[in-house]
Design an enzyme around this catalytic site. Structure first.
Site, short mmCIF file in Angstrom:
data_model
loop_
_atom_site.label_atom_id
_atom_site.label_comp_id
_atom_site.label_asym_id
_atom_site.label_seq_id
_atom_site.Cartn_x
_atom_site.Cartn_y
_atom_site.Cartn_z
N GLU A 157 0.89 -1.18 -0.29
CA GLU A 157 0.37 0.20 0.14
C GLU A 157 1.09 1.49 0.23
O GLU A 157 1.03 2.43 -0.81
CB GLU A 157 -0.70 0.10 0.94
CG GLU A 157 -2.09 -0.94 1.11
CD GLU A 157 -1.17 -2.65 2.03
OE1 GLU A 157 -2.11 -2.83 2.46
OE2 GLU A 157 -0.66 -2.38 1.91
N ARG A 200 18.07 -6.62 0.49
CA ARG A 200 19.15 -5.07 1.35
C ARG A 200 17.99 -4.34 2.00
O ARG A 200 16.94 -4.53 3.33
CB ARG A 200 20.13 -5.42 2.32
CG ARG A 200 20.96 -6.31 2.06
CD ARG A 200 22.38 -5.82 2.50
NE ARG A 200 23.16 -6.43 2.32
CZ ARG A 200 24.53 -6.38 2.38
NH1 ARG A 200 24.96 -5.35 2.76
NH2 ARG A 200 25.41 -7.15 3.00
N LEU A 211 27.18 -4.22 6.13
CA LEU A 211 25.29 -4.68 6.07
C LEU A 211 24.25 -3.72 5.79
O LEU A 211 23.41 -3.37 6.72
CB LEU A 211 25.16 -4.98 7.60
CG LEU A 211 25.99 -6.85 7.76
CD1 LEU A 211 25.76 -7.68 9.36
CD2 LEU A 211 26.51 -7.55 6.86
N ALA A 254 26.25 -16.59 -1.77
CA ALA A 254 27.24 -16.24 -3.53
C ALA A 254 27.75 -17.41 -3.76
O ALA A 254 29.03 -17.51 -2.82
CB ALA A 254 27.23 -14.83 -3.52
N ALA A 298 38.03 -18.79 -1.39
CA ALA A 298 38.84 -19.94 -1.88
C ALA A 298 39.50 -19.79 -0.60
O ALA A 298 39.35 -19.92 0.50
CB ALA A 298 39.40 -18.31 -2.26
N ARG A 357 22.89 -0.37 0.24
CA ARG A 357 22.99 1.00 -0.84
C ARG A 357 22.95 0.73 -2.01
O ARG A 357 22.61 -0.50 -2.63
CB ARG A 357 24.55 1.12 -0.94
CG ARG A 357 25.37 0.86 0.63
CD ARG A 357 27.14 0.89 0.16
NE ARG A 357 27.56 0.60 1.64
CZ ARG A 357 27.83 2.13 1.81
NH1 ARG A 357 27.43 3.34 1.24
NH2 ARG A 357 28.04 2.26 3.23
N GLY A 362 28.28 -16.71 6.91
CA GLY A 362 28.55 -18.00 6.12
C GLY A 362 27.60 -18.49 6.12
O GLY A 362 26.44 -19.01 6.97
N SER A 381 37.64 -13.92 -0.69
CA SER A 381 35.86 -14.33 -1.19
C SER A 381 35.21 -12.85 -1.74
O SER A 381 33.86 -12.98 -1.90
CB SER A 381 34.50 -14.34 -0.15
OG SER A 381 34.25 -13.74 1.09
N TRP A 425 35.46 -10.09 -5.05
CA TRP A 425 34.04 -10.85 -5.29
C TRP A 425 33.81 -11.46 -5.91
O TRP A 425 34.48 -12.18 -6.85
CB TRP A 425 33.61 -9.15 -5.68
CG TRP A 425 33.21 -7.99 -5.05
CD1 TRP A 425 34.40 -7.08 -5.42
CD2 TRP A 425 32.86 -7.03 -4.33
NE1 TRP A 425 34.18 -5.90 -4.01
CE2 TRP A 425 33.35 -6.57 -3.82
CE3 TRP A 425 31.51 -8.32 -3.05
CZ2 TRP A 425 32.60 -6.18 -2.31
CZ3 TRP A 425 30.95 -7.28 -1.36
CH2 TRP A 425 31.87 -6.16 -1.95
#
Length: 297
Positions: free
Chosen positions: A3, A144, A164, A114, A123, A167, A229, A128, A130
């Protein structure tokens, strides 16, 4: 908060909604969370009549009918309720699924990961960033901005120091910021990025997913994004508290490093947690697979 979104779209289009009728599938919410109640937004906008199909089953959010009528808005509920329940589908079913041993609805839980094509989230050296490309990351930031809270464990916090925040593509903060939740026993450093600009920070000294959801439910949070994680993701999955998976898959191979999920206690294929795919999106070179648990039987 459909709404509120509809009212914003009407304003942007230059439409005057005073005296109009709002037709919605679900009774407008009446709770104050990270955003205001939709029932109040409709009344403030001058809506004269609200027609809805399904009463809100969440005791935290219910009561929109009373709020609207007190504000002089005509309300008609239960219209084509069977069709409304069909349209709300899995969402409605989750609203009436309480935590074990309790009554009332719990927040919806989205588990995000991801990973590479071989299921790695980092790795061998722990790096991590990207795994996925810009389009996938922009999409994740949009999620988010939509949820009420985002949850990570202290392991992820100490390893990656994430802010966190939600953006925009230009790097600025979105208008809506989720509550930032860190669960675990280790302390959050004073200079951690989660203490910077963004949503409020909530530290929960627990490893119990149900306890986290109980606390967030008491704060009026209705949708939770798990971005921790493998340990945190696995905890929510093993507890049967994951309503939807958002798996961002990058066309890359690592061959070693942390797996996306671990510690489910599954030793045979017949015990595998099974999901059904509800959507697939291509985001640049990456894929987003949205899946929900298969119903029992």
């Amino acid at each position: 908060h459909a709404e509120a979104a509809a009212l914003a779209a009407a304003r942007a289009a230059g439409s005057d909604v005073r005296g109009a009728t709002a037709v919605v599938s679900l009774e407008p919410c009446a709770h104050w969370g990270r955003t205001g109640p939709c029932a109040v937004a409709l009344a403030d906008a001058g809506i004269a009549r609200v027609v809805f199909s399904v009463p809100d089953p969440n005791p935290v959010a219910a009561g929109g009918t009373q709020v609207l009528r007190k504000r002089g808005v005509e309300v008609i509920g239960g219209v084509a309720e069977a069709s409304g329940r069909e349209a709300l589908g899995d969402w409605l079913a989750r609203q009436v699924a309480p935590l074990p041993g309790e009554v009332g609805a719990r927040p919806q839980v989205l588990v995000k990961m991801a990973a590479t094509l071989d299921g790695r989230v980092a790795a061998a050296d722990g790096t991590s960033r990207w795994i996925t490309g810009p389009a996938a990351r922009d999409h994740a930031h949009g999620t988010r901005a939509r949820v009420g809270a985002i949850v990570v464990g202290t392991g992820t916090l100490l390893a990656d120091d994430p802010a966190l925040t939600a953006r925009l593509p230009d790097g600025s903060l979105a208008d809506n910021q989720p509550l930032r939740v860190v669960m675990g026993s280790r302390p959050v450093p004073r200079d951690a990025a989660v203490r910077g600009p963004g949503g409020d920070l909530l530290v929960l000294r627990t490893h119990d997913p149900a306890e986290v959801l109980r606390e967030l439910s008491s704060r009026g949070v209705r949708e939770v994004l798990i971005e921790g994680g493998p340990t945190i993701a696995s905890a929510f999955l093993a507890a049967g508290l994951a309503d939807e998976l958002h798996a961002y898959i990058a066309p890359a191979l690592l061959g070693a490093g942390a797996h996306a999920i671990s510690g489910l206690g599954i030793s045979t294929i017949t015990s595998a947690l099974r999901f059904h795919i509800v959507d697939v999106h291509r985001l640049g070179d990456d894929l987003l697979v949205v899946a929900r648990p298969r119903p029992p039987g």
